[in-house]
Write an enzyme that holds these catalytic residues in place. Structure first.
Site, PDB file in Angstrom:
ATOM      1  N   SER A 102       3.682  15.322  11.162  1.00  9.46           N
ATOM      2  CA  SER A 102       3.412  16.751  11.363  1.00  9.46           C
ATOM      3  C   SER A 102       2.231  16.927  12.310  1.00  9.46           C
ATOM      4  O   SER A 102       1.152  16.394  12.061  1.00  9.46           O
ATOM      5  CB  SER A 102       3.080  17.418  10.024  1.00  9.46           C
ATOM      6  N   GLU A 114      -3.174  18.919  12.903  1.00 11.26           N
ATOM      7  CA  GLU A 114      -3.466  17.885  11.907  1.00 11.26           C
ATOM      8  C   GLU A 114      -3.763  16.581  12.659  1.00 11.26           C
ATOM      9  O   GLU A 114      -4.650  15.825  12.285  1.00 11.26           O
ATOM     10  CB  GLU A 114      -2.250  17.708  10.997  1.00 11.26           C
ATOM     11  N   ARG A 137      -5.815  17.990   3.972  1.00 11.78           N
ATOM     12  CA  ARG A 137      -5.897  17.209   5.223  1.00 11.78           C
ATOM     13  C   ARG A 137      -7.286  17.271   5.862  1.00 11.78           C
ATOM     14  O   ARG A 137      -7.421  17.300   7.086  1.00 11.78           O
ATOM     15  CB  ARG A 137      -4.869  17.698   6.259  1.00 11.78           C
TER      16      ARG A 137
HETATM   17  C1  LIG Z   1       6.782   9.637  10.868  1.00 15.28           C
HETATM   18  C2  LIG Z   1       5.435  10.054  10.306  1.00 15.28           C
HETATM   19  C3  LIG Z   1       5.378  10.684   9.076  1.00 15.28           C
HETATM   20  C4  LIG Z   1       4.149  11.095   8.560  1.00 15.28           C
HETATM   21  N1  LIG Z   1       4.124  11.697   7.336  1.00 15.28           N
HETATM   22  C5  LIG Z   1       2.942  12.065   6.807  1.00 15.28           C
HETATM   23  C6  LIG Z   1       2.883  12.685   5.525  1.00 15.28           C
HETATM   24  O1  LIG Z   1       3.883  12.882   4.844  1.00 15.28           O
HETATM   25  N2  LIG Z   1       1.672  13.065   5.041  1.00 15.28           N
HETATM   26  C7  LIG Z   1       0.523  12.842   5.751  1.00 15.28           C
HETATM   27  O2  LIG Z   1      -0.560  13.193   5.241  1.00 15.28           O
HETATM   28  N3  LIG Z   1       0.545  12.264   6.952  1.00 15.28           N
HETATM   29  C8  LIG Z   1       1.720  11.864   7.498  1.00 15.28           C
HETATM   30  N4  LIG Z   1       1.746  11.272   8.731  1.00 15.28           N
HETATM   31  C9  LIG Z   1       0.486  11.119   9.499  1.00 15.28           C
HETATM   32  C10 LIG Z   1      -0.250   9.789   9.268  1.00 15.28           C
HETATM   33  O3  LIG Z   1       0.651   8.774   8.872  1.00 15.28           O
HETATM   34  C11 LIG Z   1      -1.351   9.927   8.225  1.00 15.28           C
HETATM   35  O4  LIG Z   1      -2.331  10.879   8.631  1.00 15.28           O
HETATM   36  C12 LIG Z   1      -2.067   8.590   7.964  1.00 15.28           C
HETATM   37  O5  LIG Z   1      -2.933   8.741   6.870  1.00 15.28           O
HETATM   38  C13 LIG Z   1      -2.854   8.079   9.167  1.00 15.28           C
HETATM   39  O6  LIG Z   1      -3.215   6.732   8.909  1.00 15.28           O
HETATM   40  P1  LIG Z   1      -3.509   5.718  10.093  1.00 15.28           P
HETATM   41  O7  LIG Z   1      -3.950   4.426   9.499  1.00 15.28           O
HETATM   42  O8  LIG Z   1      -2.333   5.613  11.010  1.00 15.28           O
HETATM   43  O9  LIG Z   1      -4.708   6.449  10.785  1.00 15.28           O
HETATM   44  P2  LIG Z   1      -5.022   6.574  12.358  1.00 15.28           P
HETATM   45  O10 LIG Z   1      -3.976   7.420  13.015  1.00 15.28           O
HETATM   46  O11 LIG Z   1      -5.269   5.223  12.911  1.00 15.28           O
HETATM   47  O12 LIG Z   1      -6.371   7.416  12.289  1.00 15.28           O
HETATM   48  C14 LIG Z   1      -6.341   8.757  11.828  1.00 15.28           C
HETATM   49  C15 LIG Z   1      -7.789   9.245  11.633  1.00 15.28           C
HETATM   50  O13 LIG Z   1      -8.388   8.485  10.593  1.00 15.28           O
HETATM   51  C16 LIG Z   1      -9.572   7.838  11.067  1.00 15.28           C
HETATM   52  N5  LIG Z   1      -9.677   6.538  10.392  1.00 15.28           N
HETATM   53  C17 LIG Z   1      -8.775   5.523  10.391  1.00 15.28           C
HETATM   54  N6  LIG Z   1      -9.233   4.514   9.639  1.00 15.28           N
HETATM   55  C18 LIG Z   1     -10.459   4.882   9.174  1.00 15.28           C
HETATM   56  C19 LIG Z   1     -11.434   4.249   8.336  1.00 15.28           C
HETATM   57  N7  LIG Z   1     -11.267   3.010   7.851  1.00 15.28           N
HETATM   58  N8  LIG Z   1     -12.557   4.942   8.043  1.00 15.28           N
HETATM   59  C20 LIG Z   1     -12.776   6.196   8.530  1.00 15.28           C
HETATM   60  N9  LIG Z   1     -11.882   6.834   9.337  1.00 15.28           N
HETATM   61  C21 LIG Z   1     -10.730   6.171   9.644  1.00 15.28           C
HETATM   62  C22 LIG Z   1      -9.348   7.687  12.564  1.00 15.28           C
HETATM   63  O14 LIG Z   1     -10.573   7.541  13.266  1.00 15.28           O
HETATM   64  C23 LIG Z   1      -8.650   8.993  12.884  1.00 15.28           C
HETATM   65  O15 LIG Z   1      -9.577  10.052  12.989  1.00 15.28           O
HETATM   66  C24 LIG Z   1       2.962  10.844   9.287  1.00 15.28           C
HETATM   67  C25 LIG Z   1       3.031  10.195  10.524  1.00 15.28           C
HETATM   68  C26 LIG Z   1       4.247   9.793  11.029  1.00 15.28           C
HETATM   69  C27 LIG Z   1       4.280   9.069  12.349  1.00 15.28           C
END
Ligand SMILES: Cc1cc2nc3c(=O)[nH]c(=O)nc-3n(C[C@H](O)[C@H](O)[C@H](O)COP(=O)(O)OP(=O)(O)OC[C@H]3O[C@@H](n4cnc5c(N)ncnc54)[C@H](O)[C@@H]3O)c2cc1C
Length: 301
Positions: A221, A291, A172
């Site tokens: 998480s 995280e 992560r």
């Molecule tokens: C119900 C639920 C279950 C989940 N299960 C998991 C799981 O099993 N495993 C897991 O790892 N995560 C999980 N997550 C967390 C989350 O979905 C992941 O971390 C996911 O990768 C975040 O993607 P996002 O597009 O929503 O990013 P955002 O929340 O929009 O951004 C997260 C971070 O990434 C950065 N970012 C976004 N896009 C870019 C880009 N293009 N370039 C550079 N930086 C960028 C943002 O600035 C921020 O710092 C879960 C979340 C929820 C709500």
């Protein structure tokens, strides 16, 4: 209040004073001074070149791992979802995916083509940009082992092709060149069985809804698992399941999830995060690390 602005320099949509609760899965948080949705990749580059060099930037996928404090984000949010939406086969086993494509779409596209390795992405409710930034993972799989190359963009709007060797990737955690963000990734998978891969996805999704509160607003998480431990186990054994501050509550179903029961402010959520850290530290001698990414300013009292 939102207002639209037109300038000759860029073609995307700009909103001012945008409530970020509309753009994250916790459904709360402060406002962004500016929120920009580029028209396409060329427009994104024009916009970045137009921005003041000191402007604070927040890249946003689906906000599924983001807490924006109640005082808001004093800069520009760049929204990639539905914008960086390229999804093309470069080779039989190599899929190029834009940063704004959802993880679940990538998982389903790969499985349907009979490729294995990306099934774990199916239940991660974010974009590939977020997955690359977080090295998102689940059920033993992680994002970066699939990456053959990525395309990034910098503050001047210059695009670059990079390889995994340019990044320090861990659980992560991803560290790479400063002030560069993901535009797309080339993911390499292996040939397998389409039906088996699709069945695996169904199985993974069923396991998620059995063990996680997937129907309530959360960020997944909240804490990373410490080496050799599970954050959920530490939180549960500290007696914190169900513990609430304002509208934020530790899930009864999965102790590493904090739920917005409807009225949670970002401050409620952050206070509960700190309470969990302090309680677990006192009882187990382990300082949990978040995280979830916490950004923005606190409300001035
Ligand atoms: C119900 C639920 C279950 C989940 N299960 C998991 C799981 O099993 N495993 C897991 O790892 N995560 C999980 N997550 C967390 C989350 O979905 C992941 O971390 C996911 O990768 C975040 O993607 P996002 O597009 O929503 O990013 P955002 O929340 O929009 O951004 C997260 C971070 O990434 C950065 N970012 C976004 N896009 C870019 C880009 N293009 N370039 C550079 N930086 C960028 C943002 O600035 C921020 O710092 C879960 C979340 C929820 C709500």
């Amino acid at each position: 209040m939102m207002a639209a602005e037109q300038t000759p320099a860029w073609r995307g949509e700009m909103h001012y004073d945008e409530p970020m609760g509309r753009h994250n899965t916790w459904r709360t948080g402060g406002r962004a001074r500016r929120y920009y949705q580029p028209a396409d990749i060329d427009d994104l580059c024009v916009f970045l070149a137009w921005l003041e060099t000191e402007e604070p930037l927040l890249w946003l996928g689906l906000g599924s791992n983001l807490l924006v404090r109640d005082g808001g984000f004093p800069g520009t949010v760049i929204s990639t979802f539905n914008v960086l939406s390229e999804l093309d086969w470069l080779e039989d086993t190599v899929l190029r995916t834009g940063a704004g494509v959802t993880c679940s779409k990538v998982a389903r596209t790969a499985a349907k083509a009979g490729l294995v390795g990306a099934e774990f992405l199916a239940g991660i409710p974010g974009t590939m940009g977020g997955a690359l930034a977080m090295n998102a993972g689940a059920f033993g799989g992680e994002t970066w082992p699939l990456v053959r190359a990525v395309k990034t963009v910098d503050r001047q709007g210059h695009l670059r092709q990079r390889t995994p060797a340019d990044f320090r990737v861990a659980y992560r955690s991803v560290e790479g060149p400063q002030d560069e963000w993901f535009v797309s990734a080339d993911l390499e998978m292996e040939f397998g069985n389409a039906q088996a891969a699709q069945a695996d996805i169904r199985d993974l999704l069923a396991r998620r809804s059995a063990t996680q509160p997937t129907q309530q607003p959360s960020c997944g998480s909240v804490f990373r698992n410490p080496p050799g431990e599970h954050a959920a186990r530490l939180i549960e054994s500290a007696g914190l399941k169900g513990r609430a501050i304002g509208g934020a509550r530790v899930s009864e179903k999965h102790a590493n999830f904090i739920i917005n029961t409807g009225t949670a402010t970002a401050s409620d959520l952050e206070s509960l995060i700190v309470l969990i850290q302090e309680t677990v530290d006192r009882q187990h001698g382990i300082r949990l690390q978040t995280e979830v990414r916490i950004v923005g300013e606190r409300v001035q009292s």
